[in-house]
Design a protein around this motif. Sequence first.
Motif, PDB file in Angstrom:
ATOM      1  N   UNK A   1       0.775  -1.083  -0.015  1.00  7.50           N
ATOM      2  CA  UNK A   1       0.015  -0.115  -0.082  1.00  7.50           C
ATOM      3  C   UNK A   1       0.882   1.267  -0.013  1.00  7.50           C
ATOM      4  N   UNK A   2       0.934   1.993  -1.274  1.00  5.21           N
ATOM      5  CA  UNK A   2       1.724   3.114  -1.243  1.00  5.21           C
ATOM      6  C   UNK A   2       2.989   3.316  -0.719  1.00  5.21           C
ATOM      7  N   UNK A   3       3.895   1.995  -1.146  1.00  8.57           N
ATOM      8  CA  UNK A   3       5.166   1.891  -0.712  1.00  8.57           C
ATOM      9  C   UNK A   3       6.233   2.959  -1.157  1.00  8.57           C
ATOM     10  N   UNK A   4       6.964   3.712  -0.523  1.00 15.34           N
ATOM     11  CA  UNK A   4       7.709   4.574  -1.250  1.00 15.34           C
ATOM     12  C   UNK A   4       9.429   4.209  -0.472  1.00 15.34           C
ATOM     13  N   UNK A   5      10.332   3.936  -1.450  1.00 14.62           N
ATOM     14  CA  UNK A   5      11.538   3.977  -1.047  1.00 14.62           C
ATOM     15  C   UNK A   5      12.510   4.782  -1.741  1.00 14.62           C
ATOM     16  N   UNK A   6      13.000   5.852  -0.649  1.00  8.48           N
ATOM     17  CA  UNK A   6      13.851   6.848  -1.253  1.00  8.48           C
ATOM     18  C   UNK A   6      15.293   6.903  -0.682  1.00  8.48           C
ATOM     19  N   UNK A   7      16.201   7.155  -1.403  1.00 12.29           N
ATOM     20  CA  UNK A   7      17.708   7.088  -0.886  1.00 12.29           C
ATOM     21  C   UNK A   7      17.982   8.658  -0.955  1.00 12.29           C
ATOM     22  N   UNK A   8      19.367   8.460  -0.219  1.00 15.81           N
ATOM     23  CA  UNK A   8      20.001   9.948  -0.117  1.00 15.81           C
ATOM     24  C   UNK A   8      19.919  10.622  -1.642  1.00 15.81           C
ATOM     25  N   UNK A   9      19.594  11.947  -1.318  1.00 10.52           N
ATOM     26  CA  UNK A   9      19.493  12.815  -2.443  1.00 10.52           C
ATOM     27  C   UNK A   9      18.004  13.000  -2.832  1.00 10.52           C
TER      28      UNK A   9
END
Length: 259
Positions: A8-16
């Motif tokens: 459900x609405x999964x977000x993976x964000x890395x540095x930057x």
Amino acid sequence: MNHTFSAKNVVVAYRGGARALRQFDLDFSGKCLAVVGGEKDGKTTLVNAVSGLVNYDGEFILDGRALLKKPSGNNVQAILEDYCLLKRKTVRENVEYPLKIRSLDLTPAQNAIREFGLASYVDFKAAKIPEHVKPYVAVARLSLVKRDIYLFDDILRPLSGDDKELFLRKLKEIFSKLDGIIVYATSDIDDAKFLFQIMRVKAVGKFAKGLRIVQPCRHGKALVSRAFGKGRGEAPERAVCDARGNAHAVFPGKLSESR
């Protein structure tokens, strides 16, 4: 036994701020889900997120229960591209490891060593065994403890030729015995076809060259409502599977046509 697995609405964000997964939604009911895509399409990020190895927003839900966002919080097992072997331990110690830490009888490990053809390597350190033997050790170890989710991340990439063909056949046999959801991430669409008996692969609409939907003929149903992000903002925002929804995987990117 079929299970339900959703994102459900999964977000993976890395540095930057680069997003490897962005607003990813999934509703799956069945046993096997193939995730097929090219380099940097988010396959490893998905496996790591479900395993609890990376931070993410949103949630994964298994059979109505949200997974915890930490590696030790869920009954999940992953085999990554490096096979996650204990390099300073022998093959025997690697296979026995999940039983030893649970103080369980080691007989199943001895049986697995024979079943997977590892008897001649039992006293070798994992760092010293041939490359084509390593996936057998990893899968032998994985098969000893029941899991809710089994994750595989491009584990055939280091193999080629006869070594790859032999292991594919063994992996298909093992998949038929596992009781849990199998998420198999691969860059080679032909591997997914062989393992999951896929009927056809088709390109969709304006994403004809960059997006493929893989449709196994009988391993459950899924609907992927948004595509995986590539970290550079190039992924299409939405990918909708066919109306029949036979279990599939969606990824942007060029797929291997090696076999």
